[in-house]
Write a protein that holds these residues in place. Structure first.
Motif, PDB file in Angstrom:
ATOM      1  N   CYS A  56       0.931  -1.087  -0.021  1.00  0.00           N
ATOM      2  CA  CYS A  56       0.176  -0.154   0.093  1.00  0.00           C
ATOM      3  C   CYS A  56       0.985   1.184  -0.111  1.00  0.00           C
ATOM      4  O   CYS A  56       1.809   1.432   0.843  1.00  0.00           O
ATOM      5  N   CYS A  91       0.298   3.547   3.399  1.00  0.00           N
ATOM      6  CA  CYS A  91       0.992   3.132   4.856  1.00  0.00           C
ATOM      7  C   CYS A  91       1.812   1.846   4.762  1.00  0.00           C
ATOM      8  O   CYS A  91       2.325   1.682   5.788  1.00  0.00           O
ATOM      9  N   HIS A 127      -7.033   1.129   2.935  1.00  0.00           N
ATOM     10  CA  HIS A 127      -6.787   1.812   1.727  1.00  0.00           C
ATOM     11  C   HIS A 127      -7.151   1.091   0.450  1.00  0.00           C
ATOM     12  O   HIS A 127      -6.641   0.026   0.363  1.00  0.00           O
TER      13      HIS A 127
HETATM   14 ZN   LIG Z   1      -2.720   1.248   3.469  1.00  0.00          ZN
END
Ligand SMILES: [Zn+2]
Ligand SMILES: C[S@@+](CC[C@H](N)C(=O)[O-])C[C@H]1O[C@@H](n2cnc3c(N)ncnc32)[C@H](O)[C@@H]1O
Length: 302
Positions: free
Chosen positions: A35, A38, A55
Motif C-alpha cells: 500500500c 501505509c 486503503h
Molecule cells: Zn494502506
C-alpha cells in the motif's frame, strides 16, 4: 506486442472476462505489492486492491491500478500521441532485435518463475516479449502515463500494470523481483536494488552513439550523448556491479511515416516541430535505411 483488439474496453463488475492485466494483477502480482499510503501489504479484492487499513485502489476499466491516487502525476508522462506512435512503430518490428536480446538475456539470468518488473514500461512491448520467453514468470509494468498503462495492462496475460512514479519508493515488496527491466526509461538505482532478489538482474537499455545516426543531421535531432554510459554506471554504482554489456545493432528500413514516429519517440524530437519533421522525412525517400543500435547492460545487485 500489438494492441489486442479482442479485449473489451468496457468491462464492468458484471463482466466475467476481465482485461488480461487485471487477471494477472488479481492472481500473481497483487500479493507482491505494498500500500503506497501505509506500506502494508495489498490484497486482491473483486476489482480492487486493498490493505488492512482499508486503503483501497480500484482497478481501472482499462485494467491497470492507479496507486498514485491523489498525487499529481509527474510531468514526464508520455502523451496519447506519443504512446500510439510508439505502439505502431514497435509492432512493425524495427526493434525486434532488441526484444529478442532482452528475451534471451532474461532466460540467461534465469528469471525462472519470478517476477519481471518493467520500469517506464510504456506499452509493455518488451515486457510481453520477455514473458513469452519465460513461461513461469509474471510481469509488472510501471509507468506514469495512463495512455501507456492502458496498453501495458493488455500487453500479456501474465502482466499487470500500475501507475507509479519511478522517483518515489516503489509500492513493491523487497526482494521479490527476478529481473528489473529498464528500456529508455528513468533509473532509480536504490529502488531497483531493493525490489530485486539477491540473485536477480537489472537489464538496462540505452541508445548507442550511432543509433538513428542517419536521421540526426537531416531531421535536426539531438545526437546521442556518448558519455551517458559513464554516467549510467556511476548512477547505479552504489547498488549494482556491471556483469556485462552487449551491443545490439542492425539496419531498419523505414517509411517516412515511421521515421517521423521514431523521431517522435525520443526526447530529441521535442526540439523540432512535427510538420517540419514530416517534410524532412519525406525528402529522404520512400524506403529509408536507418541504423538502430542499442546498449544492453546487465547489472547484478551488490
Ligand atoms: Zn494502506
Ligand atoms: C522512452 S519511453 C520508453 C517506454 C518503453 N520502455 C519502450 O521502450 O517502449 C519512457 C517511458 O517512461 C515513462 N516515464 C517517464 N517518467 C516516468 C516516471 N517518473 N515514472 C514512471 N514512468 C515514467 C514514460 O511515460 C514512458 O512510457
Amino acid at each position: 506486442m500489438p494492441f489486442s483488439g479482442s479485449v473489451r474496453d468496457t468491462a464492468s463488475s458484471k463482466t466475467p472476462d476481465l482485461p488480461r492485466g487485471v487477471r494477472a494483477l488479481l492472481s500473481d502480482v497483487a500479493d507482491l505489492l505494498l500500500c503506497p499510503v501505509c506500506g502494508r501489504g495489498l490484497r486482491r479484492g473483486q476489482r480492487s486492491l486493498r490493505c488492512d487499513a482499508r486503503h483501497t485502489f480500484d482497478v481501472a476499466r482499462q485494467g491497470y491500478v492507479n496507486l498514485l491516487a491523489g498525487q499529481a502525476p509527474a510531468g514526464t508522462a508520455d502523451t496519447a500521441d506519443m504512446v500510439r506512435a510508439r505502439e505502431e512503430f514497435l509492432a512493425a518490428g524495427h526493434y525486434r532485435i532488441l526484444a529478442d536480446a532482452l528475451t534471451a538475456e532474461t532466460r540467461r539470468v534465469r528469471a525462472g518463475s519470478g517476477l519481471v518488473v518493467d520500469v517506464g514500461a510504456g506499452t509493455g512491448h518488451y515486457l510481453a516479449r520477455v514473458l513469452d520467453g519465460a513461461p513461469g514468470a509474471s510481469g509488472l509494468a510501471i509507468d506514469v502515463s495512463k495512455h501507456a498503462l492502458r496498453r501495458a495492462a493488455r500487453a500479456h496475460p501474465r502482466a499487470a500494470a500500475i501507475a507509479w512514479d519511478v522517483w518515489q519508493p516503489f509500492p513493491v515488496r523487497s526482494g521479490v523481483a527476478a529481473v528489473v527491466l529498464d528500456v529508455f526509461a528513468p533509473r532509480h538505482g536504490a529502488e531497483f536494488r531493493r525490489v530485486l532478489r539477491p540473485d536477480g538482474a537489472l537489464l538496462v537499455v540505452t541508445p548507442e552513439a550511432d543509433h538513428l545516426g542517419e536521421l540526426v543531421g537531416p531531421l535536426g535531432l539531438v545526437a546521442v550523448d556518448e558519455r551517458k554510459d559513464e554516467r549510467l554506471d556511476t548512477a547505479l554504482d552504489d547498488h549494482f556491479r556491471i556483469e556485462r554489456r552487449e551491443r545490439i545493432a542492425g539496419t531498419a528500413v523505414m517509411s517516412p511515416e515511421q521515421v517521423v514516429t521514431v523521431a517522435s519517440m525520443g526526447p530529441s524530437a521535442r526540439h523540432v516541430a512535427p510538420e517540419d519533421l514530416r517534410g524532412r522525412a519525406t525528402a529522404l525517400g520512400d524506403r529509408i535505411p536507418v541504423s538502430v543500435a542499442f546498449r544492453l547492460a546487465v547489472y547484478r545487485p551488490r
